[in-house]
Design an enzyme around this catalytic site. Structure first.
Site, PDB file in Angstrom:
ATOM      1  N   GLU A  46      43.227  38.069  35.382  1.00 49.24           N
ATOM      2  CA  GLU A  46      41.917  38.012  36.034  1.00 49.24           C
ATOM      3  C   GLU A  46      41.870  36.889  37.053  1.00 49.24           C
ATOM      4  O   GLU A  46      42.358  35.783  36.828  1.00 49.24           O
ATOM      5  CB  GLU A  46      40.766  37.895  35.041  1.00 49.24           C
ATOM      6  CG  GLU A  46      39.384  38.098  35.656  1.00 49.24           C
ATOM      7  CD  GLU A  46      39.241  39.442  36.410  1.00 49.24           C
ATOM      8  OE1 GLU A  46      39.774  39.530  37.539  1.00 49.24           O
ATOM      9  OE2 GLU A  46      38.599  40.365  35.879  1.00 49.24           O
ATOM     10  N   ASP A 101      37.348  44.567  36.636  1.00 50.60           N
ATOM     11  CA  ASP A 101      36.025  44.814  37.219  1.00 50.60           C
ATOM     12  C   ASP A 101      35.987  46.155  37.944  1.00 50.60           C
ATOM     13  O   ASP A 101      35.172  46.374  38.832  1.00 50.60           O
ATOM     14  CB  ASP A 101      35.620  43.679  38.155  1.00 50.60           C
ATOM     15  CG  ASP A 101      36.575  43.510  39.334  1.00 50.60           C
ATOM     16  OD1 ASP A 101      37.606  44.229  39.398  1.00 50.60           O
ATOM     17  OD2 ASP A 101      36.302  42.658  40.199  1.00 50.60           O
TER      18      ASP A 101
END
Length: 328
Positions: free
Chosen positions: A215, A290
């Protein structure tokens, strides 16, 4: 390392699949996904589900036999003269972490499409089968999983990808992600990435590379350049491994899924700001945490474990993939 392989194979049984080897090594699979074959020697359930566009009917694609290969003739008959989409990829592990088409997320708010079920046909072990060919805006997800690593818990992830299909966009991933489809910052993901994106870190040459999506960063090591991770070229099928250790350690492995060793690309501490990890335990395929859905690639099989597998188990799984006969 090689001396351990016969012991693992004996413990798992002569017809062992990758997840039998992980069980024998004390790190059982908590997710096992494949369109190609069973990842346990006794698994006899469906591999994936397809939906045809002509009437929206669905069918599960079975195995030819428990522990065997996909019965692609069922798909061919069901999808004749129409298009079919893969709508579900079944988890073969006892955890039941099946993957459905991904909902929208913070990066791409619209739901993702499923892959064209008939786009990518190959032969594995003499059997015609299909891979999941991601062309962008396609992805799968499970946000309510069981048994997947969270926090700084250790895990191992492996996948087999097509070596010639990739791009430099974010993110063709398989692995651990956020549970609400939004970016929660460094350390909230741990997934295998395949491609040649250079936005955060990369290996030598121009790619593609096996990297870890942690991430807010695709990492080939713990710095912006890892010269010990070469571009992976001229390999039709690639075994990719992310080793997610606790206590500020992680590793990357890759190898030719048809022949040769599983190479160490990186082993060491995590990048700055990535320890302790804050994994959330969702599972993604073909997208980022996401729902970044610009990546392309082909997925054949993969699994995630509870605990960090040993190097010997990683090597045994790689050997098992080669024995399956990709492209043969």
């Amino acid at each position: 390392m090689k001396s351990m392989l016969p012991l693992l194979l004996a413990a798992a049984g002569a017809a062992a699949g990758p997840c039998d080897l992980y069980v024998a090594g004390g790190t059982p699979c908590v997710a096992a996904h494949s369109l190609v074959r069973a990842l346990y020697d006794v698994y006899g359930g469906p591999l994936y589900q397809v939906q045809r566009s002509s009437d929206n009917m669905t069918i599960d694609i079975p195995l030819l036999a428990p522990g065997g290969f996909a019965n692609s003739a069922v798909q061919d008959a069901f999808c004749v003269a129409t298009d079919c989409e893969v709508t579900r990829i079944y988890d073969q592990s006892p955890s039941g972490n099946h993957l459905g088409k991904a909902p929208g997320g913070g990066n791409a708010p619209l739901p993702d499409k499923g892959v064209n079920a008939s786009k990518h046909r190959i032969t594995v072990g003499g059997h015609p089968v299909y891979g999941a060919y991601f062309e962008g805006k396609m992805g799968y997800r499970n946000d309510t999983t069981t048994g997947v690593a969270t926090g700084d818990d250790p895990e191992t992830l492996y996948a087999v990808f097509d070596g010639n299909v990739y791009n430099n966009h974010c993110c063709f991933d398989y692995g651990n992600a956020e549970t609400d489809n939004n970016d929660h910052g460094a350390g909230t993901m741990e997934a295998i990435y395949w491609g040649n994106c250079t936005g955060w870190s990369h290996g030598a040459g121009t790619g593609p590379w096996v990297m870890a999506d942690l991430e807010n960063g695709l990492w080939a090591g713990n710095t912006s350049l890892n010269t010990g991770s070469p571009s992976i070229v001229d390999e039709a099928y690639v075994t990719a491994v992310v080793r997610g250790g606790s206590n500020n350690t992680f590793g990357l492995r890759a190898g030719n899924a048809q022949a040769g060793p599983l190479d160490v690309l990186f082993e060491g501490t995590r990048p700055v700001h990535y320890s302790p990890m804050r994994k959330q335990g969702a599972i993604i395929l073909g997208i980022g945490g996401d729902n970044s859905d610009g990546g392309i690639g082909v997925f054949y099989e993969g699994a995630m474990t509870a605990g960090l597998a040993s190097d010997s188990v990683d090597a045994a799984v790689h050997a098992n993939i080669q024995a399956a006969g990709y492209g043969k």
